[in-house]
Design an enzyme around this catalytic site. Structure first.
Site, PDB file in Angstrom:
ATOM      1  N   SER A 170       0.879  -1.280  -0.050  1.00 20.02           N
ATOM      2  CA  SER A 170       0.092  -0.018  -0.123  1.00 20.02           C
ATOM      3  C   SER A 170       0.884   1.254   0.069  1.00 20.02           C
ATOM      4  CB  SER A 170      -0.868   0.147   1.078  1.00 20.02           C
ATOM      5  OG  SER A 170      -2.138  -0.837   0.760  1.00 20.02           O
ATOM      6  N   TYR A 236      -5.767   5.672  -1.886  1.00 16.30           N
ATOM      7  CA  TYR A 236      -7.221   5.438  -1.227  1.00 16.30           C
ATOM      8  C   TYR A 236      -8.098   6.760  -0.898  1.00 16.30           C
ATOM      9  CZ  TYR A 236      -4.739   1.179  -0.399  1.00 16.30           C
ATOM     10  OH  TYR A 236      -4.219  -0.060  -0.725  1.00 16.30           O
ATOM     11  N   ARG A 275      -1.558  -9.764  -8.967  1.00 21.66           N
ATOM     12  CA  ARG A 275      -1.495  -8.401  -9.811  1.00 21.66           C
ATOM     13  C   ARG A 275       0.013  -8.112  -9.717  1.00 21.66           C
ATOM     14  NH1 ARG A 275      -3.323  -3.971  -6.751  1.00 21.66           N
ATOM     15  NH2 ARG A 275      -1.285  -3.208  -7.320  1.00 21.66           N
ATOM     16  N   ASP A 277       2.684  -5.132 -10.645  1.00 24.06           N
ATOM     17  CA  ASP A 277       2.859  -3.827 -10.757  1.00 24.06           C
ATOM     18  C   ASP A 277       4.167  -3.473 -11.597  1.00 24.06           C
ATOM     19  OD1 ASP A 277       0.757  -3.277  -9.088  1.00 24.06           O
ATOM     20  OD2 ASP A 277       2.030  -2.939  -7.485  1.00 24.06           O
ATOM     21  N   GLU A 290       6.636  -5.046  -8.682  1.00 24.63           N
ATOM     22  CA  GLU A 290       6.625  -6.251  -7.628  1.00 24.63           C
ATOM     23  C   GLU A 290       5.207  -6.950  -8.080  1.00 24.63           C
ATOM     24  OE1 GLU A 290       4.484  -5.099  -4.200  1.00 24.63           O
ATOM     25  OE2 GLU A 290       3.155  -3.649  -5.412  1.00 24.63           O
ATOM     26  N   GLY A 296      -5.688  -5.929  -3.705  1.00 26.99           N
ATOM     27  CA  GLY A 296      -6.725  -5.224  -3.258  1.00 26.99           C
ATOM     28  C   GLY A 296      -8.204  -5.824  -3.774  1.00 26.99           C
TER      29      GLY A 296
HETATM   30  N1  LIG Z   1      11.235   2.392  -9.194  1.00 25.53           N
HETATM   31  C1  LIG Z   1      10.331   3.105  -9.258  1.00 25.53           C
HETATM   32  N2  LIG Z   1       9.999   4.229 -10.521  1.00 25.53           N
HETATM   33  C2  LIG Z   1       8.971   4.819 -10.407  1.00 25.53           C
HETATM   34  N3  LIG Z   1       7.746   4.789  -9.350  1.00 25.53           N
HETATM   35  C3  LIG Z   1       8.178   3.768  -8.410  1.00 25.53           C
HETATM   36  C4  LIG Z   1       9.072   2.779  -8.329  1.00 25.53           C
HETATM   37  N4  LIG Z   1       9.026   1.841  -7.187  1.00 25.53           N
HETATM   38  C5  LIG Z   1       7.924   2.497  -6.716  1.00 25.53           C
HETATM   39  N5  LIG Z   1       7.234   3.416  -7.346  1.00 25.53           N
HETATM   40  C6  LIG Z   1       5.812   4.180  -6.805  1.00 25.53           C
HETATM   41  O1  LIG Z   1       5.889   3.626  -5.542  1.00 25.53           O
HETATM   42  C7  LIG Z   1       4.363   2.911  -5.760  1.00 25.53           C
HETATM   43  C8  LIG Z   1       4.675   1.716  -4.553  1.00 25.53           C
HETATM   44  O2  LIG Z   1       5.556   0.920  -5.207  1.00 25.53           O
HETATM   45  P1  LIG Z   1       5.554  -0.513  -4.996  1.00 25.53           P
HETATM   46  O3  LIG Z   1       6.876  -1.201  -5.361  1.00 25.53           O
HETATM   47  O4  LIG Z   1       4.398  -1.102  -5.908  1.00 25.53           O
HETATM   48  O5  LIG Z   1       5.175  -0.951  -3.428  1.00 25.53           O
HETATM   49  P2  LIG Z   1       3.816  -1.438  -2.584  1.00 25.53           P
HETATM   50  O6  LIG Z   1       4.206  -2.837  -2.178  1.00 25.53           O
HETATM   51  O7  LIG Z   1       3.998  -0.348  -1.216  1.00 25.53           O
HETATM   52  O8  LIG Z   1       2.658  -1.230  -3.610  1.00 25.53           O
HETATM   53  C9  LIG Z   1       4.418   2.456  -7.143  1.00 25.53           C
HETATM   54  O9  LIG Z   1       2.931   2.090  -7.286  1.00 25.53           O
HETATM   55  C10 LIG Z   1       4.777   3.607  -7.683  1.00 25.53           C
HETATM   56  O10 LIG Z   1       3.912   4.596  -7.789  1.00 25.53           O
HETATM   57 MG   LIG Z   2       2.244  -1.960  -5.475  1.00 26.75          MG
END
Ligand SMILES: Nc1ncnc2c1ncn2[C@@H]1O[C@H](COP(=O)(O)OP(=O)(O)O)[C@@H](O)[C@H]1O
Ligand SMILES: [Mg+2]
Length: 332
Positions: A170, A236, A275, A277, A290, A296
């Protein structure tokens, strides 16, 4: 729209919902489903929302469902024994990391989603990124910081980069570093809080997510936050982020992302749904950030949005996930 007579009929048990009349789902009619939600993680609030949405959806189609919150230790095991199957709607630690799955596998309690081993591999971002690279799935360059080396490693890593806990969700604890000196205090606090951190090259471009439902590759969703990135607030707070399904990206790029996501899903042994990302850079090159083993599940969440775009209602999504949990091992 169906009339009130239909709903009354459904409640009184003399009418069957069209979904349960579908031979694929008929066996679910007699089941008592315990929906596990809440828990102890920082994502408790979101998990309660997911759980409520799942219970509502199952009840809408005439499947008996009740909540089970691991926070209530006194009733937890008793409630588990009352259920024929568990629908896990538990996000974050204790839910997506495999802890609960391990205990349930040991006791042979059937549950939805991915087995323990797959959750364990996908939840920790350091471990999952290693898997992505081994599979030939691109992921942004990264380094792992610990209490001893953090200052040296964080100073040497080229800015801008993202900082995240290895096992968060999140967007909690995630922040952007544009200049090391200006962020050193924030990094210090973060390393004190989490012990270890992942730092990752910032990919400038578009944000996407690719959902899997069983063997089905769902259309890609584009996420357009009105903030610097898709942080907790953007996730959220209503109206803070716009979504587009299917994402307006070239078909070839979309297929590539879907096949990366599917490769990750299959190889890590994920099951039922997931899902992945993704960031797409300015040259349309995708990078996987990830994978979420229990995404969700509120009616506004990303996976349900993607399913709806191909005509799968939230109710059907929940039934498909339940059905997959009743299939023999190895099948999605
Ligand atoms: N390497 C990256 N480059 C650009 N945006 C990133 C990167 N890593 C994370 N983000 C931003 O941070 C958010 C959360 O990172 P994420 O790795 O998906 O962790 P979480 O498990 O908290 O969702 C992503 O949805 C994106 O908006
Ligand atoms: Mg994420």
């Amino acid at each position: 729209m169906r009339g009130a007579g239909y709903l009354t009929g459904l409640k009184n048990g003399f009418m069957k919902s069209p979904l349960l009349s579908d031979p694929r789902f008929a066996s679910l009619e007699k089941m008592k489903v315990g929906v596990v939600c809440g828990g102890f993680s920082a994502e408790r609030r979101i998990s309660l929302r997911s759980g409520r949405a799942v219970i509502r959806a199952l009840k809408n189609v005439g499947v008996r469902a009740f909540p089970i919150d691991p926070e209530n230790r006194r009733t937890f095991m008793k409630k588990i024994r009352k259920a024929d199957i568990l629908f896990l709607a538990l996000h974050g630690k204790g839910g997506e990391d495999g802890t609960l799955q391990k205990m349930l596998e040991r006791r042979r309690v059937p549950f939805t989603g991915s087995p323990f081993a797959a959750c364990e591999k996908s939840f920790n971002k350091k471990i999952s990124k290693r898997h992505f690279l081994r599979l030939g799935v691109p992921t942004p360059d990264y380094a792992v910081l610990d209490k001893r080396n953090w200052r040296r490693k964080a100073a040497a890593f080229p800015v801008p980069y993202f900082v995240k806990p290895l096992d968060g969700g999140s967007s909690q604890g995630v922040f952007l570093v544009e200049d090391f000196r200006g962020s050193v205090e924030k990094l210090r606090r973060s390393i004190t809080r989490f012990g270890r951190l992942l730092i990752e090259k910032r990919i400038v471009g578009r944000e996407l997510t690719a959902g899997l439902l069983g063997d089905l590759k769902l259309p890609i969703v584009e996420i357009k936050p009105s903030r610097i990135f898709y942080d907790y607030k953007a996730k959220y707070t209503t109206g803070m982020t716009a979504y587009e399904v299917p994402a307006r990206i070239p078909a070839k790029v979309a297929r590539k992302i879907q096949s990366f996501a599917y490769r990750v899903y299959r190889d890590l042994g994920l099951k039922g749904f997931s899902r992945v990302d993704v960031m797409l850079d300015q040259k349309n090159r995708p990078y996987v950030l990830e994978v979420n083993s229990i995404p969700g599940l509120t009616e506004f969440s990303l996976l349900p949005k993607a399913a709806r775009a191909v005509g799968i209602s939230f109710e059907e999504l929940c039934l498909r996930v339940l059905k997959a949990a009743c299939e023999p091992k190895g099948k999605n």
